[in-house]
Each structure stands twice: as structure tokens, then as C-alpha cells.
Design an enzyme around this catalytic site. Structure first.
Site, PDB file in Angstrom:
ATOM      1  N   GLU A   1       0.836  -1.205   0.000  1.00  0.00           N
ATOM      2  CA  GLU A   1       0.000   0.000   0.000  1.00  0.00           C
ATOM      3  C   GLU A   1       0.872   1.257   0.000  1.00  0.00           C
ATOM      4  O   GLU A   1       0.540   2.249  -0.651  1.00  0.00           O
ATOM      5  CB  GLU A   1      -0.937   0.001   1.212  1.00  0.00           C
TER       6      GLU A   1
ATOM      7  N   GLU B   1       0.559   4.047  -2.885  1.00  0.00           N
ATOM      8  CA  GLU B   1       0.047   5.390  -2.553  1.00  0.00           C
ATOM      9  C   GLU B   1       1.129   6.459  -2.565  1.00  0.00           C
ATOM     10  O   GLU B   1       0.820   7.636  -2.743  1.00  0.00           O
ATOM     11  CB  GLU B   1      -0.631   5.367  -1.171  1.00  0.00           C
TER      12      GLU B   1
ATOM     13  N   PRO C   1     -16.772   2.832  15.437  1.00  0.00           N
ATOM     14  CA  PRO C   1     -17.581   2.725  14.221  1.00  0.00           C
ATOM     15  C   PRO C   1     -18.305   4.023  13.913  1.00  0.00           C
ATOM     16  O   PRO C   1     -18.455   4.881  14.776  1.00  0.00           O
ATOM     17  CB  PRO C   1     -18.585   1.618  14.554  1.00  0.00           C
TER      18      PRO C   1
ATOM     19  N   GLU D   1      -1.937  13.145  -3.255  1.00  0.00           N
ATOM     20  CA  GLU D   1      -0.702  13.822  -2.927  1.00  0.00           C
ATOM     21  C   GLU D   1       0.021  13.015  -1.851  1.00  0.00           C
ATOM     22  O   GLU D   1      -0.624  12.389  -1.007  1.00  0.00           O
ATOM     23  CB  GLU D   1      -0.956  15.263  -2.430  1.00  0.00           C
TER      24      GLU D   1
END
Ligand SMILES: [Zn+2]
Length: 179
Positions: free
Chosen positions: A95, A99, A117, A145
Site C-alpha cells: 500500500e 500510494e 464505528p 498527494e
């Protein structure tokens, strides 16, 4: 505490995934859950798990601006959801690459955080310390960004887990300065 209880018996789950009979809500293992009167199937709502990395260089932390909801436009640690069967550390590193464009090495577990939650995102967030191995910050995937921020000039942060991790980082760095 009402939200987690409601979440334990999602009404949208109308039919048994095993035998297709209509489901009912009944109490199983201390909570209302969707259950099948025909075959005995019980639906357990497992927590959504996120994994991410904390990369710090020269007192600056790597953050990404979220291009999608929840908390679109705010900044978070590079992170993503864990799918069934995935290794959490390997997923966190992947990830980060997707990203931020940085190849990172996982150095160890920082902590496991809980997001209450209601606002989307992961309810359980596993955060690793990592360091840059290669690359320059280049946003991709769910981020528009990616850059390093000084701890005293942070942008608007997304998610309770991100804020908790950054708050701890700031405490550690001020403790280091006091040594
Ligand atoms: Zn059934």
C-alpha cells in the site's frame, strides 16, 4: 454502544448464503445476529482491518492526501484494507508503494489501533514502523498527494488512528529532545 450492536445484525443480509432461506435476527453469542432457521447458519460481522506504515525521516512523517472517501481531502498515513488471506506486513508495504511511490522496509509493529464505528474506514488498524528503501514521494492509487510533513506543521488529519499515532510520535520526539 448501540452502533456495534446494530452492526452485528445487518438487515441488508436478507437471505442465507448457504441455503438461500430468509434470515431472521436472533441472539447468538451475546448479540443479535442474522441467522438461518433452516440450516443453522449464523452471520458473524468480522471487523474491517486496515494496515499502514509510519515512515519518519529527519523528524518528518510521510502522509498522503485521501482522494476517496471516507475522509476525502484529509491526510492519513499510507494504508489500505487487508483482504482475506493477505499478510498484513506485506500488504502495508505494498500500500505504501501504491500510494506514495516509496519502496519501504517494514521494521516492526508499532501498535494496533481501534477506530470507533460510524465514520467508515477500518475498525482495527495495524501500524508498522517502516523506512524508505527507494523512491521519491509520488501519489497514486487512493492518494492524490504524498509528502513528508514536519511534526509541528501537520495538515488536517483523517481517522482517529492516524491522529493517535501522530500524537504518540510527537510525544516521543519531545521526550527525545528533553533527554
Ligand atoms: Zn441456511
Amino acid at each position: 454502544m448501540s452502533a456495534p450492536l446494530l452492526d452485528s445484525a445487518p438487515a441488508w443480509l436478507a437471505f442465507c448464503p448457504r441455503c438461500a432461506a430468509p434470515l431472521v435476527t436472533r441472539r447468538v453469542v451475546d448479540r443479535p445476529r442474522r441467522a438461518c432457521p433452516a440450516c443453522g447458519y449464523v452471520h458473524f460481522t468480522d471487523p474491517k482491518v486496515g494496515v499502514g506504515v509510519l515512515v519518519v525521516e529527519d523528524g518528518r512523517v510521510l502522509l498522503v492526501r485521501r482522494a476517496v472517501g471516507p475522509e476525502r481531502g484529509k491526510w492519513s498515513l499510507p494504508a489500505g484494507f487487508l483482504d482475506q488471506g493477505e499478510d498484513p506486513a506485506a500488504t502495508a508495504a505494498r500500500e505504501a508503494l501504491e500510494e506514495t511511490g516509496l519502496t519501504v522496509a517494514i521494521e516492526g509493529l508499532l501498535d494496533v489501533f481501534y477506530n470507533p464505528p460510524g465514520r467508515g474506514g477500518a475498525s482495527i488498524f495495524i501500524l508498522y514502523r517502516a523506512r524508505r528503501v527507494a523512491g521519491e514521494p509520488t501519489a497514486g492509487d487512493d492518494a492524490d498527494e504524498a509528502r513528508f510533513f514536519p511534526l509541528d506543521a501537520l495538515p488536517d488529519l483523517a481517522f482517529a488512528s492516524t491522529r493517535a499515532a501522530i500524537a504518540r510520535l510527537r510525544e516521543e520526539s519531545s521526550a527525545d529532545l528533553a533527554d
